[in-house]
Motif scaffolding. Sequence first.
Motif, PDB file in Angstrom:
ATOM      1  N   VAL A   1       0.831  -1.203   0.000  1.00 24.62           N
ATOM      2  CA  VAL A   1       0.000   0.000   0.000  1.00 24.62           C
ATOM      3  C   VAL A   1       0.865   1.254   0.000  1.00 24.62           C
ATOM      4  O   VAL A   1       2.003   1.243   0.460  1.00 24.62           O
ATOM      5  CB  VAL A   1      -0.951   0.016   1.212  1.00 24.62           C
ATOM      6  N   SER A   2       0.312   2.328  -0.515  1.00 20.45           N
ATOM      7  CA  SER A   2       1.033   3.601  -0.594  1.00 20.45           C
ATOM      8  C   SER A   2       0.787   4.414   0.662  1.00 20.45           C
ATOM      9  O   SER A   2      -0.077   5.285   0.709  1.00 20.45           O
ATOM     10  CB  SER A   2       0.575   4.385  -1.828  1.00 20.45           C
ATOM     11  N   VAL A   3       1.528   4.107   1.702  1.00 15.58           N
ATOM     12  CA  VAL A   3       1.426   4.863   2.956  1.00 15.58           C
ATOM     13  C   VAL A   3       2.794   5.454   3.279  1.00 15.58           C
ATOM     14  O   VAL A   3       3.820   5.000   2.762  1.00 15.58           O
ATOM     15  CB  VAL A   3       0.962   3.957   4.116  1.00 15.58           C
ATOM     16  N   PRO A   4       2.828   6.479   4.122  1.00 16.53           N
ATOM     17  CA  PRO A   4       4.117   7.083   4.472  1.00 16.53           C
ATOM     18  C   PRO A   4       5.067   6.080   5.110  1.00 16.53           C
ATOM     19  O   PRO A   4       4.640   5.123   5.752  1.00 16.53           O
ATOM     20  CB  PRO A   4       3.728   8.180   5.473  1.00 16.53           C
ATOM     21  N   ALA A   5       6.348   6.321   4.951  1.00 14.82           N
ATOM     22  CA  ALA A   5       7.359   5.450   5.537  1.00 14.82           C
ATOM     23  C   ALA A   5       7.369   5.590   7.055  1.00 14.82           C
ATOM     24  O   ALA A   5       6.853   6.549   7.615  1.00 14.82           O
ATOM     25  CB  ALA A   5       8.731   5.791   4.951  1.00 14.82           C
ATOM     26  N   GLY A   6       7.976   4.614   7.711  1.00 15.23           N
ATOM     27  CA  GLY A   6       8.141   4.698   9.153  1.00 15.23           C
ATOM     28  C   GLY A   6       7.068   4.028   9.970  1.00 15.23           C
ATOM     29  O   GLY A   6       7.044   4.154  11.193  1.00 15.23           O
TER      30      GLY A   6
ATOM     31  N   GLY B   1       2.229  12.023  12.747  1.00 11.46           N
ATOM     32  CA  GLY B   1       2.727  12.784  11.606  1.00 11.46           C
ATOM     33  C   GLY B   1       1.986  12.452  10.332  1.00 11.46           C
ATOM     34  O   GLY B   1       1.635  13.348   9.548  1.00 11.46           O
ATOM     35  N   SER B   2       1.712  11.147  10.110  1.00 13.01           N
ATOM     36  CA  SER B   2       1.022  10.726   8.886  1.00 13.01           C
ATOM     37  C   SER B   2      -0.397  11.275   8.830  1.00 13.01           C
ATOM     38  O   SER B   2      -0.861  11.734   7.778  1.00 13.01           O
ATOM     39  CB  SER B   2       0.991   9.194   8.809  1.00 13.01           C
ATOM     40  N   ILE B   3      -1.100  11.210   9.963  1.00 14.10           N
ATOM     41  CA  ILE B   3      -2.480  11.684   9.984  1.00 14.10           C
ATOM     42  C   ILE B   3      -2.522  13.206   9.850  1.00 14.10           C
ATOM     43  O   ILE B   3      -3.385  13.755   9.151  1.00 14.10           O
ATOM     44  CB  ILE B   3      -3.184  11.229  11.282  1.00 14.10           C
ATOM     45  N   ALA B   4      -1.581  13.881  10.506  1.00 11.41           N
ATOM     46  CA  ALA B   4      -1.532  15.341  10.377  1.00 11.41           C
ATOM     47  C   ALA B   4      -1.295  15.746   8.934  1.00 11.41           C
ATOM     48  O   ALA B   4      -1.945  16.660   8.405  1.00 11.41           O
ATOM     49  CB  ALA B   4      -0.430  15.896  11.279  1.00 11.41           C
TER      50      ALA B   4
ATOM     51  N   ALA C   1      -1.987  13.970   6.228  1.00 14.32           N
ATOM     52  CA  ALA C   1      -3.172  13.645   5.428  1.00 14.32           C
ATOM     53  C   ALA C   1      -4.282  14.653   5.643  1.00 14.32           C
ATOM     54  O   ALA C   1      -5.072  14.928   4.728  1.00 14.32           O
ATOM     55  CB  ALA C   1      -3.658  12.240   5.777  1.00 14.32           C
ATOM     56  N   ALA C   2      -4.351  15.237   6.851  1.00 15.28           N
ATOM     57  CA  ALA C   2      -5.404  16.217   7.159  1.00 15.28           C
ATOM     58  C   ALA C   2      -4.975  17.647   6.856  1.00 15.28           C
ATOM     59  O   ALA C   2      -5.759  18.586   7.066  1.00 15.28           O
ATOM     60  CB  ALA C   2      -5.793  16.104   8.621  1.00 15.28           C
ATOM     61  N   GLY C   3      -3.754  17.813   6.377  1.00 12.39           N
ATOM     62  CA  GLY C   3      -3.272  19.154   6.056  1.00 12.39           C
ATOM     63  C   GLY C   3      -3.018  19.998   7.283  1.00 12.39           C
ATOM     64  O   GLY C   3      -3.178  21.232   7.243  1.00 12.39           O
ATOM     65  N   LEU C   4      -2.578  19.367   8.391  1.00 10.43           N
ATOM     66  CA  LEU C   4      -2.329  20.080   9.641  1.00 10.43           C
ATOM     67  C   LEU C   4      -0.830  20.210   9.886  1.00 10.43           C
ATOM     68  O   LEU C   4      -0.043  19.349   9.484  1.00 10.43           O
ATOM     69  CB  LEU C   4      -2.959  19.335  10.817  1.00 10.43           C
ATOM     70  N   THR C   5      -0.442  21.273  10.565  1.00 12.79           N
ATOM     71  CA  THR C   5       0.948  21.490  10.963  1.00 12.79           C
ATOM     72  C   THR C   5       1.077  21.174  12.435  1.00 12.79           C
ATOM     73  O   THR C   5       0.400  21.785  13.268  1.00 12.79           O
ATOM     74  CB  THR C   5       1.370  22.948  10.702  1.00 12.79           C
ATOM     75  N   LEU C   6       1.920  20.209  12.759  1.00 12.88           N
ATOM     76  CA  LEU C   6       2.027  19.745  14.140  1.00 12.88           C
ATOM     77  C   LEU C   6       2.471  20.839  15.101  1.00 12.88           C
ATOM     78  O   LEU C   6       2.065  20.862  16.266  1.00 12.88           O
ATOM     79  CB  LEU C   6       2.998  18.563  14.220  1.00 12.88           C
TER      80      LEU C   6
ATOM     81  N   ALA D   1     -11.816   7.982   7.838  1.00  8.72           N
ATOM     82  CA  ALA D   1     -11.602   7.338   6.532  1.00  8.72           C
ATOM     83  C   ALA D   1     -10.212   7.688   6.008  1.00  8.72           C
ATOM     84  O   ALA D   1     -10.057   8.467   5.072  1.00  8.72           O
ATOM     85  CB  ALA D   1     -12.671   7.770   5.533  1.00  8.72           C
ATOM     86  N   TRP D   2      -9.204   7.091   6.653  1.00 11.81           N
ATOM     87  CA  TRP D   2      -7.820   7.279   6.205  1.00 11.81           C
ATOM     88  C   TRP D   2      -7.597   6.365   5.022  1.00 11.81           C
ATOM     89  O   TRP D   2      -7.551   5.151   5.150  1.00 11.81           O
ATOM     90  CB  TRP D   2      -6.867   6.947   7.348  1.00 11.81           C
ATOM     91  N   ARG D   3      -7.470   6.939   3.835  1.00 13.30           N
ATOM     92  CA  ARG D   3      -7.438   6.147   2.603  1.00 13.30           C
ATOM     93  C   ARG D   3      -6.057   6.128   1.980  1.00 13.30           C
ATOM     94  O   ARG D   3      -5.328   7.120   2.007  1.00 13.30           O
ATOM     95  CB  ARG D   3      -8.448   6.698   1.586  1.00 13.30           C
TER      96      ARG D   3
END
Length: 426
Positions: free
Chosen positions: A203-208, A311-314, A316-321, A342-344
């Motif tokens: 699947v194409s998800v962020p590394a780590g 970090g991945s969810i932020a 995907a949601a366009g948020l700055t930690l 719905a994390w796709r």
Amino acid sequence: MYDLIVIGGGPAGLMAAGEAAAFLGGRGRVLLLEKMEKPARKLRITGKGRCNLTNDRPRTEFLDKVRQGREFLEPAFEAFDNRAAIGFVERELGVPLVHERGGRIFPASGRAWEVAEAFVAWASGKGVEIRCHAPAASLRIGGGRIRGVALASGERIESRAVVLTTGGVSYPATGSTGDGHEMAYEAGHRIVPLRPALVPLEVSVPAGLKGLALRNVELSLWVNGEVAERRFGELEFTAEGVAGGAIVLQVSRTAVDALADGRRVELSVDLKPALSAEKLRNRLGREVASLRGAASVKELLQRLLPAPLRGSIAQAAGLTLSKTVEGFGEEEAERLIAVLKAWRFGVLDYRPFTEAIVTAGGVDLREVDSRTMESRKVAGLYFAGELLDVDADTGGYNIQIALSTGFLAGRSSSHALRVSEAAAQP
């Protein structure tokens, strides 16, 4: 000259050989041919070495877990169902069992090899002759009837019946390399294309995220923009960009077929399935209100998600930690809720047969009599186990399929031998 030869020493083969020998009551010769150094190699590693033998769900619920070949399987399951399998392993094999969550049945010792050794001892005790390092090369057929088996060594062995139980092509290091499919094809049978089933997906998800396990999440499989399946349970990122876990394995069969057809496949994860969007909105409001204005979005996500995901969810949601929660308004909240529910991510491919638990596809069921497991093309030829185009979800169902079909093939073949003997007597 043997009465019956069983090719393949997995659970289906051991069951077929032992049941046939028991039914013949010492009045027939049964030979089991195993290409590896010992029988039941795959059984010894199944269930992560613990051996999930079967599942104790009621009959209808059990059969609902069969993804392909449910109707075909019903006569075999009627002859030897999960209740019979549990009793057989405990009483005949002498292996105590335990019941675990989801109805899964394991040996109390947690050791798969114990079940394998008990199976071999049981079959031998019934009079089965077991020959290892004896790979079969082809079936000997004449006049539309089985005549015997030719080994790779060139040796020819005569037999009045053959049960083919060589398994699929998953975990080829255990000996499952498709030999039986080639023999069935040469005997005139159609082979439904083989595909990995119960297999991790790339699947194409962020590394780590390697090693991260998410429990109690809901997974949706999307094919060409429409939901194809939904599952609840555990999701695991087992390698860089590779999704595993029980719920991924369960939807993988549909995903593999869709990818093979060139369709677009995506996974969607609801990270908070117990909360509706409205309840999640209210919770976010409470969390933001309880944080000081100088607190960061990172601190907010610490209250909602495990560290590797933040970090991945932020992103995907366009948020700055690093941004403070003072600027976390309704728009940011809705974007975060949308991702949490719905994390796709896209499915790129599926892993190879070496990582698949079972094989989908196999001998076409239309060419096998489900009441006996006998070939409709060659008299005296029977099939059982993963070689057939039957497969099910993870959870003990596939080993039960092997046991049920193996039992019916062993019983049917030995019964036919006894009937033919009686007919030949003056």
